[in-house]
Write a protein that holds these residues in place. Structure first.
Motif, short mmCIF file in Angstrom:
data_model
loop_
_atom_site.label_atom_id
_atom_site.label_comp_id
_atom_site.label_asym_id
_atom_site.label_seq_id
_atom_site.Cartn_x
_atom_site.Cartn_y
_atom_site.Cartn_z
N ARG B 151 -68.48 103.16 1.54
CA ARG B 151 -67.94 101.91 2.07
C ARG B 151 -67.61 102.06 3.56
NH1 ARG B 151 -66.12 97.24 -0.25
NH2 ARG B 151 -64.48 96.17 0.90
N GLN B 152 -67.08 103.24 3.90
CA GLN B 152 -66.79 103.52 5.31
C GLN B 152 -68.08 103.45 6.14
OE1 GLN B 152 -64.73 107.24 5.94
NE2 GLN B 152 -63.27 106.78 4.31
N PHE B 153 -69.16 104.04 5.57
CA PHE B 153 -70.43 104.07 6.28
C PHE B 153 -70.94 102.66 6.55
CE2 PHE B 153 -75.14 104.23 6.05
CZ PHE B 153 -75.37 104.96 7.20
N TRP B 154 -70.96 101.84 5.52
CA TRP B 154 -71.54 100.50 5.68
C TRP B 154 -70.61 99.54 6.41
CZ3 TRP B 154 -76.44 100.19 5.46
CH2 TRP B 154 -77.17 101.01 4.60
N ARG B 155 -69.29 99.78 6.27
CA ARG B 155 -68.36 98.81 6.86
C ARG B 155 -67.88 99.22 8.25
NH1 ARG B 155 -68.17 93.73 4.84
NH2 ARG B 155 -68.62 93.86 2.62
N ILE B 156 -67.93 100.51 8.54
CA ILE B 156 -67.45 100.95 9.86
C ILE B 156 -68.59 101.47 10.72
CG2 ILE B 156 -65.94 102.54 11.10
CD1 ILE B 156 -64.18 102.58 8.58
N THR B 157 -69.28 102.50 10.19
CA THR B 157 -70.28 103.17 11.01
C THR B 157 -71.38 102.21 11.45
OG1 THR B 157 -69.85 105.08 9.62
CG2 THR B 157 -71.68 105.25 11.15
N VAL B 158 -72.03 101.59 10.46
CA VAL B 158 -73.19 100.74 10.80
C VAL B 158 -72.82 99.59 11.75
CG1 VAL B 158 -74.97 99.23 9.85
CG2 VAL B 158 -74.49 101.41 8.75
N PRO B 159 -71.76 98.84 11.47
CA PRO B 159 -71.43 97.76 12.42
C PRO B 159 -71.12 98.27 13.82
CG PRO B 159 -70.28 97.43 10.36
CD PRO B 159 -70.91 98.78 10.27
N LEU B 160 -70.45 99.41 13.91
CA LEU B 160 -70.13 99.91 15.24
C LEU B 160 -71.35 100.49 15.97
CD1 LEU B 160 -66.60 101.45 14.76
CD2 LEU B 160 -67.25 99.40 16.04
N LEU B 161 -72.38 100.81 15.17
CA LEU B 161 -73.61 101.35 15.77
C LEU B 161 -74.53 100.22 16.24
CD1 LEU B 161 -74.80 104.33 13.55
CD2 LEU B 161 -73.83 104.40 15.84
#
Lengths: 437, 251
Positions: B151-161
């Protein structure tokens, strides 16, 4: 002159700068005549071994002390060389004083014949008798008024075959007997059927597609005398019966399951020689060098050469031409005449095995008595010379090569089981027309 | 107008449209898995794993190999008679050898594999650099709120990338639509510029080159170049619009 010391220094610097500039501009010229009448002629060739002219250059420079000859392009593959050449000719700069044009290349440049010197203006007309008629004709424009290139070598045609594989399939191995198996291409296919019935692990030919053009040049020679374009430059792919005949023969070869489907000069083809995947190959004179190089020492004495089915045949061979952009067209034309003369052609045969296009040179003992050790001591000079002299001239239009590529692609798509013969013919007509436009 | 006829001809030229189809086919087949894989790799390497530097170095290595060398090696791997891929398939029970050059989809797959092998690491490296600039405290507070790793990956990492993803998508699009060396060298030998017997892997740039050098149609080649330019601009615009929609709720 009463220059102060300081001014002298500046003048010296200026003089030096001028000298550097002058020599720099001299370097940037391909050929430059200096004050002493010295001329540098640049010769552009291609291929791994070049054209085998080194000794001839030496001899020529001795006889003409004012001429220096430089050669470029040895080691360049034909495709890479052609790309550069196209650029040089299109931009009217960069080409050497003499450029080598391969059989497929020269027809392409006939559309730009104004970019080349008419060698007839430099007395080359007197040499007509020194060339096989069809080779001479290939060097001319369609109307015969301009001679673009003087012939160097020719491919001619024979069939190279592996004796060990023939023996396995209970076929004769002696070159006379093998040649007698196939007076015609139909008989060649029959022999192939016998072969693949007896020897299942290998195929009879490297690729059926590689035979197509060989057959076409024979059929067209005795038939219409032209291929995809008639002598009026009209596109006749769909109506020339010779093309359909050569096509059908190739399709028969594929249908009879004779083909290993290895495209010429591909990595898989090279591997095919090493692994002995096929028993025969359409074999112009220069192919003997390719086989020796690819099949290697392990296969020495296992190959032999027999005459090709039908009469005559040719694959490849080159010309020397002088581009209009040359600053020394007269001297360049003289050198081209020398290199393509009987003496030059025999030297090239000695060096690389390139078969002369000069009928006199073809009868020279050096060539007639030559025995090729790698090919079981086959008299390759004699075999190829026989094939060369019996070939009838065929007219090729400027876009011949581009159209031929499309036909061969279509044939290959049948070989690769991607298309039926009928579908492939439609592709051939459509893409061939596109390429020939 | 002089030259317009070239565009009219181009419109009706089936070989051109075939090349367009191949270019887009191979573009999708290579770029989508490539970028997803790169994202996954970057995420894995962003964690604290043993030998992290070693892995980071190894994914970057393919970039420094020459495209020509890659193409030659891969065309050997995908050789019909003696290729290692067919050998492996044979071990898995597939007796019939695949002719990787003859079949359209097979050739696309092989060429895409080549492209991916070379460029996945490059994109992963860019993603990794961008990931390291994401503040750690965002993850910490997410963890405290009980958000799972994925969830962290899809909700934080990807949007910030997002800006980085847009960048890689644009670069890959430009590169992918100009694909040339790999498909050209994939089939060695005479007439390689045709991209297979039915032009099954001839790209637009290869057709451009063929029109120019094999067929001597310089004006026509120029027309193809302009069409390619248009295609790149359009595709970049579309891709930009799509990737911009990566939601920013994670912010």
């Amino acid at each position: 002159m009463g220059l102060s010391k300081r001014h002298r220094g500046a003048a010296a610097v200026a003089m030096a700068a001028v000298a550097v500039f002058a020599s720099a501009s001299a370097c940037s010229e391909d050929s430059d005549s200096g004050d002493d009448g010295q001329i540098t002629l640049t010769v552009d060739v291609f291929g791994d071994q070049g054209f085998g002219y080194e000794a001839l250059y030496e001899r020529y420079m001795e006889q003409h002390p004012n001429i220096k000859i430089e050669e470029r392009g040895k080691g360049f593959a034909l495709n890479d060389y052609n790309t550069r050449l196209t650029q040089w000719i299109a931009s009217s700069s960069g080409a050497g004083d003499i450029v080598a044009l391969e059989e497929g290349t020269i027809v392409q440049f006939k559309a730009q014949s104004a970019q080349f010197v008419n060698l007839l203006d430099y007395g080359a007309g007197a040499m007509e008798q020194d060339f096989l008629a069809w080779k001479w004709k290939q060097g001319q424009t369609a109307d015969g008024k301009q001679l673009i290139g003087l012939g160097t070598d020719i491919g001619s045609m024979a069939i190279c075959y592996r004796k060990d594989l023939f023996a396995k399939a209970n076929l004769p191995t002696d070159r006379e007997a093998v040649g007698a198996l196939w007076p015609t291409w139909e008989k060649f296919i029959e022999t192939g059927k016998t072969y693949v019935a007896a020897e299942e692990s290998t195929k009879f030919v490297d690729a059926a597609t590689n035979f197509y053009n060989v057959v076409l040049m024979q059929v067209a020679g005795t038939g219409t005398g032209y291929t995809y374009f008639n002598t009026n430059e009209k596109f006749v792919l769909d109506s020339n019966p010779d093309i359909k005949a050569a096509w059908q023969l190739t399709v028969d070869m594929i249908d009879s399951d004779l083909s290993a489907g290895l495209r010429s000069f591909s990595d898989a083809w090279n591997t095919g020689f090493k692994q002995a995947q096929f028993a025969t190959i359409a074999c112009p004179a220069w192919m003997t060098g390719v086989i020796k190089g690819q099949a290697g020492d392990d296969a020495a004495g296992k190959w032999d050469v027999a005459k090709a089915p039908g009469t005559g045949g040719n694959w490849g061979g080159s010309f020397l031409a002088v581009p209009k952009q040359s600053k020394h067209p007269k001297e360049a034309a003289e050198l081209a005449k020398f290199l393509t003369g009987a003496e030059g052609q025999i030297e090239a045969f000695n060096k690389l095995g390139n078969l002369p296009s000069n009928p006199r040179a073809l009868q020279d003992p050096v060539i007639v008595d030559f025995k090729n050790e790698y090919f079981s001591d086959a008299p390759t000079g004699e075999i190829f010379a026989a094939g060369a002299t019996s070939l009838k001239p065929v007219y090729l239009g400027p876009k011949n090569q581009a159209v031929r590529d499309e036909i061969e692609n279509a044939l290959r798509s049948i070989e690769q089981e991607q298309r039926t013969a009928d579908q492939a013919w439609q592709d051939a007509v459509q893409n061939g027309t596109n390429a020939g436009k | 107008m002089i030259g317009m006829q070239n565009y009219v001809d181009l419109w009706a030229d089936s070989q051109f449209w075939n090349a367009v189809q191949n270019t887009f086919g191979m573009f999708f087949l290579s770029t989508i898995p490539q970028l997803l894989l790169a994202l996954g790799l970057a995420n894995a390497l962003n964690r604290r794993v043993r030998g992290r530097t070693f892995f980071r170095m190894s994914i970057a290595l393919p970039i420094i190999t020459s495209t020509a060398a890659v193409a030659i090696v891969f065309s050997q791997l995908f050789n019909r008679d003696f290729g290692i891929v067919n050998y492996a398939l044979e071990l898995l029970g597939k007796q019939e050898h695949i002719d990787w050059q003859a079949n359209r989809f097979a050739s696309w797959a092989a060429i895409s594999a080549m492209v991916d092998w070379r460029w996945t690491g490059y994109n992963a490296l860019i993603y990794l650099a961008a990931m390291q600039s994401i503040p750690k405290d965002i993850y910490e507070s997410a963890e405290m709120d009980g958000a799972s790793k994925s969830r962290q990956f899809w909700r934080i990492t990807v949007p910030l990338l997002r800006p980085t993803i847009i960048f890689t998508v644009i670069i890959s699009t430009i590169g992918g639509l100009q694909l040339f060396t790999e498909p050209l060298l994939y089939s060695s030998g005479a007439g390689a510029i045709s991209g297979g017997s039915t032009g099954q892997f001839q790209t637009v740039t290869m057709y451009l080159y063929q029109s120019m050098y094999s067929r001597g149609k310089f004006g026509y080649a120029a027309a193809i170049a302009w069409m390619l330019f248009l295609m790149v601009v359009l595709t970049v615009a579309v891709n930009y619009l799509i990737t911009r929609r990566i939601n920013s709720t994670g912010k």
